[in-house]
Write a protein that holds these residues in place. Structure first.
Motif, PDB file in Angstrom:
ATOM      1  N   MET A 184      15.738  58.341  31.216  1.00 12.37           N
ATOM      2  CA  MET A 184      15.920  58.876  29.865  1.00 12.37           C
ATOM      3  C   MET A 184      17.179  58.282  29.233  1.00 12.37           C
ATOM      4  N   PRO A 185      17.128  57.983  27.935  1.00 13.35           N
ATOM      5  CA  PRO A 185      18.322  57.448  27.269  1.00 13.35           C
ATOM      6  C   PRO A 185      19.342  58.544  27.032  1.00 13.35           C
ATOM      7  N   ARG A 186      20.582  58.158  26.835  1.00 14.65           N
ATOM      8  CA  ARG A 186      21.599  59.088  26.374  1.00 14.65           C
ATOM      9  C   ARG A 186      21.445  59.201  24.847  1.00 14.65           C
ATOM     10  N   ILE A 187      21.252  60.412  24.359  1.00 10.29           N
ATOM     11  CA  ILE A 187      20.999  60.646  22.933  1.00 10.29           C
ATOM     12  C   ILE A 187      22.217  61.341  22.340  1.00 10.29           C
ATOM     13  N   VAL A 188      22.813  60.707  21.324  1.00 13.74           N
ATOM     14  CA  VAL A 188      24.060  61.192  20.740  1.00 13.74           C
ATOM     15  C   VAL A 188      23.936  61.236  19.223  1.00 13.74           C
ATOM     16  N   SER A 189      24.268  62.374  18.636  1.00 18.01           N
ATOM     17  CA  SER A 189      24.376  62.486  17.181  1.00 18.01           C
ATOM     18  C   SER A 189      25.828  62.329  16.770  1.00 18.01           C
ATOM     19  N   ALA A 222       6.552  55.484  16.820  1.00 18.81           N
ATOM     20  CA  ALA A 222       7.069  54.620  15.755  1.00 18.81           C
ATOM     21  C   ALA A 222       8.503  54.171  16.019  1.00 18.81           C
ATOM     22  N   PHE A 223       9.329  55.043  16.620  1.00 21.19           N
ATOM     23  CA  PHE A 223      10.714  54.657  16.883  1.00 21.19           C
ATOM     24  C   PHE A 223      10.804  53.550  17.921  1.00 21.19           C
ATOM     25  N   ALA A 224       9.832  53.478  18.800  1.00 25.27           N
ATOM     26  CA  ALA A 224       9.812  52.422  19.806  1.00 25.27           C
ATOM     27  C   ALA A 224       9.134  51.162  19.285  1.00 25.27           C
ATOM     28  N   GLU A 225       8.099  51.322  18.463  1.00 22.08           N
ATOM     29  CA  GLU A 225       7.248  50.192  18.099  1.00 22.08           C
ATOM     30  C   GLU A 225       7.503  49.635  16.702  1.00 22.08           C
ATOM     31  N   GLU A 226       8.093  50.424  15.807  1.00 26.01           N
ATOM     32  CA  GLU A 226       8.202  49.981  14.422  1.00 26.01           C
ATOM     33  C   GLU A 226       9.634  49.909  13.908  1.00 26.01           C
ATOM     34  N   ALA A 227      10.614  50.285  14.718  1.00 28.47           N
ATOM     35  CA  ALA A 227      12.006  50.153  14.293  1.00 28.47           C
ATOM     36  C   ALA A 227      12.344  48.673  14.133  1.00 28.47           C
ATOM     37  N   GLY A 228      13.234  48.365  13.182  1.00 29.84           N
ATOM     38  CA  GLY A 228      13.577  46.971  12.905  1.00 29.84           C
ATOM     39  C   GLY A 228      14.725  46.470  13.766  1.00 29.84           C
ATOM     40  N   PRO A 256       9.231  72.600  11.623  1.00 28.89           N
ATOM     41  CA  PRO A 256       8.169  71.628  11.899  1.00 28.89           C
ATOM     42  C   PRO A 256       8.696  70.206  12.063  1.00 28.89           C
ATOM     43  N   PHE A 257       9.717  69.845  11.283  1.00 28.55           N
ATOM     44  CA  PHE A 257      10.262  68.497  11.382  1.00 28.55           C
ATOM     45  C   PHE A 257      11.063  68.316  12.664  1.00 28.55           C
ATOM     46  N   ILE A 258      11.747  69.355  13.105  1.00 24.64           N
ATOM     47  CA  ILE A 258      12.463  69.277  14.372  1.00 24.64           C
ATOM     48  C   ILE A 258      11.485  69.026  15.514  1.00 24.64           C
ATOM     49  N   ARG A 259      10.368  69.762  15.518  1.00 23.91           N
ATOM     50  CA  ARG A 259       9.378  69.587  16.585  1.00 23.91           C
ATOM     51  C   ARG A 259       8.809  68.169  16.575  1.00 23.91           C
ATOM     52  N   ARG A 260       8.464  67.670  15.393  1.00 24.08           N
ATOM     53  CA  ARG A 260       7.896  66.319  15.307  1.00 24.08           C
ATOM     54  C   ARG A 260       8.931  65.266  15.692  1.00 24.08           C
ATOM     55  N   PHE A 261      10.146  65.414  15.206  1.00 31.72           N
ATOM     56  CA  PHE A 261      11.206  64.459  15.513  1.00 31.72           C
ATOM     57  C   PHE A 261      11.468  64.414  17.016  1.00 31.72           C
ATOM     58  N   LYS A 262      11.463  65.569  17.649  1.00 28.95           N
ATOM     59  CA  LYS A 262      11.685  65.629  19.097  1.00 28.95           C
ATOM     60  C   LYS A 262      10.581  64.888  19.841  1.00 28.95           C
ATOM     61  N   ARG A 263       9.332  65.077  19.438  1.00 30.67           N
ATOM     62  CA  ARG A 263       8.226  64.363  20.096  1.00 30.67           C
ATOM     63  C   ARG A 263       8.377  62.858  19.919  1.00 30.67           C
ATOM     64  N   MET A 264       8.804  62.420  18.734  1.00 29.55           N
ATOM     65  CA  MET A 264       8.930  60.993  18.468  1.00 29.55           C
ATOM     66  C   MET A 264      10.066  60.380  19.278  1.00 29.55           C
ATOM     67  N   VAL A 265      11.175  61.088  19.382  1.00 28.49           N
ATOM     68  CA  VAL A 265      12.295  60.584  20.179  1.00 28.49           C
ATOM     69  C   VAL A 265      11.911  60.542  21.653  1.00 28.49           C
ATOM     70  N   GLU A 266      11.241  61.581  22.134  1.00 25.40           N
ATOM     71  CA  GLU A 266      10.794  61.588  23.533  1.00 25.40           C
ATOM     72  C   GLU A 266       9.823  60.444  23.815  1.00 25.40           C
ATOM     73  N   SER A 280      19.671  65.965  20.613  1.00 28.83           N
ATOM     74  CA  SER A 280      20.814  65.270  21.214  1.00 28.83           C
ATOM     75  C   SER A 280      21.369  65.990  22.426  1.00 28.83           C
ATOM     76  N   GLU A 281      21.810  65.187  23.405  1.00 32.57           N
ATOM     77  CA  GLU A 281      22.544  65.729  24.549  1.00 32.57           C
ATOM     78  C   GLU A 281      23.997  65.986  24.177  1.00 32.57           C
ATOM     79  N   ARG A 282      24.522  65.153  23.299  1.00 30.62           N
ATOM     80  CA  ARG A 282      25.902  65.300  22.854  1.00 30.62           C
ATOM     81  C   ARG A 282      25.972  65.101  21.346  1.00 30.62           C
ATOM     82  N   ILE A 283      26.830  65.876  20.712  1.00 29.70           N
ATOM     83  CA  ILE A 283      27.052  65.775  19.273  1.00 29.70           C
ATOM     84  C   ILE A 283      28.519  65.477  19.049  1.00 29.70           C
TER      85      ILE A 283
END
Length: 247
Positions: free
Chosen positions: A1-6, A69-75, A118-128, A156-159
């Motif tokens: 798993m990546p380290r996720i930081v805001s 999309a974050f894995a396949e379509e990010a620039g 709803p956006f938090i749930r979707r965003f979490k699925r996309m990041v995962e 995020s694991e850390r903010i």
């Protein structure tokens, strides 16, 4: 798993995006695969990373039916062309590492007007869903509290909360734009350490004209060909190392 930081601040102008870019530079220099999700509608991190403005913006990615999309379509950042080139910090430059960007845009303000859950749930699925593609995910949050910041914090694991060492910016954890010879700055730095203890990140980041020049040129500080860049580059490498350490 990546380290996720805001990276966050509810006060503008304290250098939140500069911290994001400095950490992305440190990650690239360290050979890590990095995703920067630019949730700030100003999109300054995307500008600093010199990402192609024709790629889908973050609002489009979030609305996409593709949860990968974050894995396949990010620039790709133009910084990636520097991988393998010598720097002032090492004689043996890494040959791995990359920075991908979910490009920020003003359109993300449309998300901020929506109900958060709803956006938090979707965003979490996309990041995962992107977890296997990156070593570290940096989320540049907007300088206000709303749905966008809530999304970033929720995954995020850390903010990191960024603040200057001044009277009206004492609610922070990362101290930025420090002037060591300024007695007011020293007083506020010590005040923050007294208030927050071990939550204050080390190192304290000094005010750095060379950092402003490098980021103004959309260039990573670790690859900037100026001796003045060495100290801030080392500081960001230390900060990243602390974030990547086991919690």
């Amino acid at each position: 798993m990546p380290r996720i930081v805001s990276i966050s601040s509810l006060k503008g102008g304290v250098g939140k995006t500069s911290i994001t870019l400095g950490l992305a530079s440190a990650a690239l220099h360290s050979g890590l695969s990095t995703l920067v999700i630019d949730l700030d509608p100003h999109g300054d991190a995307s500008t600093g990373l010199a990402v192609d403005e024709t790629i889908p913006d973050v609002a489009s990615l979030i609305a996409s039916s593709n949860e990968r999309a974050f894995a396949e379509e990010a620039g790709s950042s133009s910084w990636n062309s520097l991988v393998g080139k010598p720097t002032l910090l090492t004689n043996n430059p890494v040959t791995t590492g990359s920075v991908k960007v979910a490009r920020g845009s003003a359109r993300s303000t449309l998300v901020d007007r929506q109900e958060a859950a709803p956006f938090i749930r979707r965003f979490k699925r996309m990041v995962e869903a992107a977890a296997d593609a990156y070593d570290v995910i940096l989320i540049d949050c907007p300088p206000f509290l709303g749905t966008l910041s809530s999304m970033g914090w929720a995954v995020s694991e850390r903010i990191l909360s960024v603040a200057e060492p001044s009277l009206f910016s004492v609610a922070g954890v990362v101290i930025n734009k420090m002037r060591p010879n300024d007695s007011e700055h020293r007083y506020r730095r010590d005040e923050m350490r007294s208030l927050f203890g071990d939550l204050v990140a080390e190192p304290v980041l000094a005010e750095s004209p060379v950092l402003q020049r490098a980021q103004g040129a959309a260039y990573p500080i670790h690859f900037w060909p100026d001796e003045e860049s060495v100290d801030p580059a080392i500081d960001f490498t230390r900060l990243l190392a602390g974030l990547m350490a086991d919690i």
